[in-house]
Scaffold this active site. Structure first.
Site: not given
Ligand code: FRU
Length: 486
Positions: A40-41, A57, A159-160, A212
């Site tokens: 993912n990301d 990810q 997060r992130d 996010e």
């Protein structure tokens, strides 16, 4: 001699293996995908010594979300990618969630001059904290800091982290998300280890999903030497941007209070940027999937694709700052011969004498003044993707409801995206990248973008122009079949 034979054999089998690997059904040919497993990301986008690093990810153990770690690839041209071993692994039940990477040119951290430092979220079911890991060999291996976490609010959702060097105040700035509160918090640090809170931004704009993957960057204003600050957020499952100023402490949005989207399509999320490109203009990469059905798309042995890298600039249009996105031009290197159609007047429907599932297409057309007009791709077996302009509502529509969606009900139900689009001198320009299961459409030189996934059979590769009510004039359509990057 024996050893040489063995190496030769290994090289040959590796080669055969990798060729077959990138020939599967639905496999994009000029977009980044991992060889196998879930992704993912994009994470840790950083440029260093002639290499663009793409961490992302990933689940090193399977083709579904889980065991989140940072996988790694590098590229010299943002087009051809070399896969490298997993860079930062899940350990002791702590997953490695999204984040960023920087080059510590001044050795502020003490990890060494030009150390590459990853700043990521450590995730367990009950706690998310910010952590760092360093590499002294251009990202080939990382060591987790022994005093992690560097930021712990004892919260489940936090997060992130996205970090950049803020020249003006000689410090690092971090943007990090409070997803449930729809807030981005900014922190500063001298050494990447001790972080002081500065301010919070939000809730504002789109708060329909958790916030996010923030990214704060400076973007050039077209036709000037000036720049403005742009803030990205992702809110399950689309993105938005804000444009304004950052004064070292807080971000001030200068755009009207409404939602500005990077991409109006169904499949664009978690995009972040390379901040430290050679010309200092940010380049973004997004994840081309959607959490509502991401695990269920019918691809194997990999899952999910990254967008073409997009260069960013700003334009003021009708008093609003608009983010202009254009694919980095290197994709032109992949063009095979061109197929050109000019001055076509379409009354109802016309099939083109061109077919394919891996091509770039640029077209300029004058939509009919009533009804819907545009192009159908991936036509065959009663399936097609419809890209149109609807004169009645003055909007552009990307409709995949007539494509194969039998594999997942949610995918089938999220099938149309649209946005108001202004014609330029009565015309619309589309720059379309069709790559097996990915369609990215850049509208009017990057003023809007639509990205969508489709999963056509190989023989669903015909193309039709259409106009439902009156004549539509297509000034030109130029198709280029594209070479594979693999
Ligand atoms: C965004 C996201 C991030 C998180 C990561 C986990 O897609 O949910 O917030 O860090 O994915 O894989």
């Amino acid at each position: 001699m024996k050893k040489n034979m063995f190496i030769l054999l290994l090289l040959i089998t590796n080669n055969i293996f990798s060729q077959e690997l990138y020939k599967e059904k639905y496999r994009p040919q000029f977009h980044f995908t991992p060889q196998k497993n879930w992704c993912n990301d994009p994470n840790g986008l950083v440029y260093y010594n002639g290499e663009y690093h793409l961490f992302y990810q990933s689940n090193p153990f399977g083709n579904q979300w889980g065991h989140m770690s940072w996988s790694h690839a590098v590229s010299k041209d943002l087009l051809h990618w070399q896969h490298l071993p997993v860079a930062i692994k899940e350990e002791n039940g702590v997953m490695i969630f999204s984040g960023s990477a920087v080059i510590d040119e001044k050795n502020t951290s003490g990890f060494g001059k030009n150390a590459m430092i990853a700043i990521y979220t450590g995730h367990t079911d009950t706690l998310q904290t910010q952590n760092i890991a360093f590499s002294n060999n251009a990202g080939r291996s990382f060591t987790k800091f022994n005093n992690n976490p560097v930021l712990n609010l004892h919260q489940k959702d936090f997060r992130d982290p996205n970090v950049f060097w803020y020249e003006k105040n000689n410090c690092w700035i971090m943007s990090v998300s409070h997803p449930v509160e729809h807030q981005i918090e900014f922190y500063r640090s001298q050494n990447l280890k001790d972080w002081k809170p500065l301010s919070k931004f939000g809730p504002v704009g789109d708060t329909s999903g958790v916030w996010e993957c923030p990214d704060l960057m400076r973007v050039s204003i077209e036709g000037t030497n000036e720049k403005k600050w742009v803030l990205f957020t992702s809110q399950n499952s689309t993105m938005q941007y804000f444009v304004g100023e950052f004064d070292g402490t807080k971000f001030i949005n200068e755009n009207p209070v409404k939602i500005f989207k990077q991409d109006y399509g169904t499949d664009y999320y978690a995009a972040i940027t390379y901040h430290n490109t050679p010309d200092k203009n940010p380049i973004s990469i997004g994840w081309l999937n959607n959490w509502n059905y991401a695990n269920s798309i019918p691809t194997s042995p990999w899952k999910s694709t990254m967008s073409l890298p997009r260069k960013l600039s700003l334009k003021k249009i009708n008093g609003e700052w608009i983010l202009i996105q254009q694919p980095v031009q290197v994709t032109e290197k992949l063009r095979n011969e061109a197929f050109v159609f000019v001055n076509k007047i379409v009354e109802k429907e016309e099939a083109l004498n061109f077919s394919g599932q891996v091509f770039e297409l640029e077209l300029l057309f004058q939509p009919s003044s009533a009804g819907e007009s545009g192009i159908k791709l991936a036509v065959g077996n009663n399936h097609f993707l419809k890209i149109s302009y609807d004169a009645t509502d003055q909007q552009m529509i990307v409709d995949r409801s007539q494509t194969n969606s039998s594999f997942n009900k949610t995918f089938a139900s999220i099938n149309t995206s649209s946005a108001k689009i202004k014609l330029q001198n009565g015309k619309l320009k589309w720059h379309i990248y069709f790559d097996k299961s990915i369609v990215e459409i850049f509208v009017n030189d990057g003023e809007a973008v639509f990205t969508t996934q489709i999963f056509p059979e190989e023989d669903e590769n015909n193309i039709q122009l259409f106009s439902t009510n009156g004549n539509t004039k297509f000034d030109y359509l130029t198709f280029w079949k594209m070479k594979s990057i693999w």
